[in-house]
Write an enzyme that holds these catalytic residues in place. Structure first.
Site, short mmCIF file in Angstrom:
data_model
loop_
_atom_site.label_atom_id
_atom_site.label_comp_id
_atom_site.label_asym_id
_atom_site.label_seq_id
_atom_site.Cartn_x
_atom_site.Cartn_y
_atom_site.Cartn_z
N GLU A 1 -4.39 0.66 -3.76
CA GLU A 1 -3.00 1.14 -3.74
C GLU A 1 -2.02 -0.03 -3.67
O GLU A 1 -0.97 -0.02 -4.34
CB GLU A 1 -2.79 2.07 -2.55
CG GLU A 1 -3.50 3.41 -2.69
CD GLU A 1 -3.29 4.30 -1.49
OE1 GLU A 1 -3.41 5.54 -1.64
OE2 GLU A 1 -3.02 3.77 -0.38
N ASP B 1 0.94 3.85 -3.17
CA ASP B 1 0.56 5.25 -2.97
C ASP B 1 1.55 6.18 -3.67
O ASP B 1 1.16 7.14 -4.35
CB ASP B 1 0.50 5.54 -1.47
CG ASP B 1 0.15 6.99 -1.17
OD1 ASP B 1 -0.92 7.44 -1.60
OD2 ASP B 1 0.96 7.67 -0.51
N GLU C 1 0.84 -1.21 0.00
CA GLU C 1 0.00 0.00 0.00
C GLU C 1 0.87 1.25 0.00
O GLU C 1 0.61 2.21 -0.74
CB GLU C 1 -0.91 -0.02 1.22
CG GLU C 1 -1.76 1.23 1.39
CD GLU C 1 -2.37 1.30 2.78
OE1 GLU C 1 -2.71 2.43 3.20
OE2 GLU C 1 -2.49 0.25 3.43
#
Length: 339
Positions: free
Chosen positions: A135, A67, A63
């Site tokens: 993400e 991002d 994640e």
């Protein structure tokens, strides 16, 4: 155990693997090379799974990576799509495209939530969890196929199917109005304090504002106009209201203190009774009459002394005898006067 049962047990993992490959192809537009990255991306921390070394297995690290990759890829797409637009517009558009709400809706529309493994797994996950999984999926794509594959995935699979970038870019979300609505609903005093105004290297003005709620300092925002700066400050303050209960508590504590002070009565209340000086009592009338009589008496005495008609200063007790010269002079004066 029968041979058929043994064969079914062997086939089951392969069947599930095949189903995962097929589902991911529908989402990604290509088949994964290393399926383990994608399995990790779909593993929520709530399942509390660990590897042989005792380290947790979940999608949080992917994640984090996804991002960063999303910010770069979407930033490039927006930069290329809107040639000549200012930095503020580009940043705002990118923020809308990669917001938690947008990514959560994308994950739900793409069917990513149905593949997500979690302790509280259900047919529908909240947008926050699904947004994180999206993400993580981008992070898996980057590790499996590289940056160009991430860029192509977002352009073809996302913008081409689920998002109209122009509608997102020019859709105005009035965060200032939303903050005002919240303030009025909760009867909280709100204001914007201007922090500074300067110009950039091109001579364009830049404004900075800060939100104040009951005097408690909220977030700051800068922009090429007062409206833009206040919008950014309002947006960040709204987000802070959602994620920081201490901030909300401080605002309502300040509100309580203000309303308490406003409701406290004044210690000295002005007298509303008017002096009735036009009413004269019998005693004051008698006293007044005496004062008036005394005043008149003194006035008469003064008049008797000062009035020329009653002036007795030239009267003597014994009149003096006139001399012969005085008599003759007086006679001559009378004679001349008669002529």
């Amino acid at each position: 155990m029968r041979l058929k049962d043994i064969i079914d047990r062997i086939r089951l993992p392969f069947r599930k693997e095949k189903e995962l490959f097929s589902s991911l192809y529908g989402i990604l537009g290509f088949y994964p090379r290393n399926i383990d990255y994608y399995k990790m991306a779909l593993m929520h921390k709530s399942i509390r799974k660990r590897n042989d070394k005792g380290k947790p297995l979940n999608n949080e690290r992917l994640e984090f990576l996804g991002d960063a990759i999303l910010d770069a890829a979407v930033g490039y797409i927006v930069y290329r799509h809107y040639e000549g637009k200012r930095e503020g517009f580009l940043t705002n558009t990118r923020s809308k495209l990669v917001s938690r709400e947008t990514l959560g809706k994308l994950a739900n529309e793409m069917g990513l939530g149905g593949l997500l493994l979690s302790a509280s797994h259900s047919t529908s996950h909240n947008s926050y969890v699904e947004g994180n999984a999206f993400e993580a999926l981008v992070g898996a794509i980057y590790l499996d196929r590289g940056y160009d594959a991430c860029l192509e995935f977002f352009e073809k699979q996302i913008l081409g199917k689920y998002i109209d970038i122009d509608k997102v870019a020019f859709k105005e979300v009035n965060f200032k109005s939303k903050l005002l609505e919240w303030s009025q609903k909760n009867r909280v005093r709100q204001e914007f304090r201007m922090l500074k105004q300067k110009t950039d290297e091109n001579g364009s003005p830049i404004f900075s504002f800060q939100v104040l709620l009951e005097g408690v300092e909220g977030e700051k925002g800068s922009g090429y106009s007062k409206k833009e700066a206040q919008q950014r400050a309002s947006k960040d303050t709204l987000q802070r209201l959602k994620r920081e209960p201490q901030f909300v508590d401080a605002i309502f504590a300040a509100k309580t203190e203000r309303t308490k002070m406003e409701e406290e009565p004044a210690m000295a209340v002005p007298d509303t009774e008017q002096e009735q000086d036009f009413i004269v009592s019998a005693r004051s009338q008698e006293s007044g009459d005496k004062r008036e009589g005394e005043k008149e008496r003194r006035s008469r005495e003064t008049k008797e002394v000062s009035d020329p008609e009653f002036d007795l200063s030239d009267i003597t007790a014994t009149p003096k005898e006139k001399t012969r010269e005085e008599i003759i002079a007086e006679a001559e004066a009378t004679a001349f006067a008669e002529e």
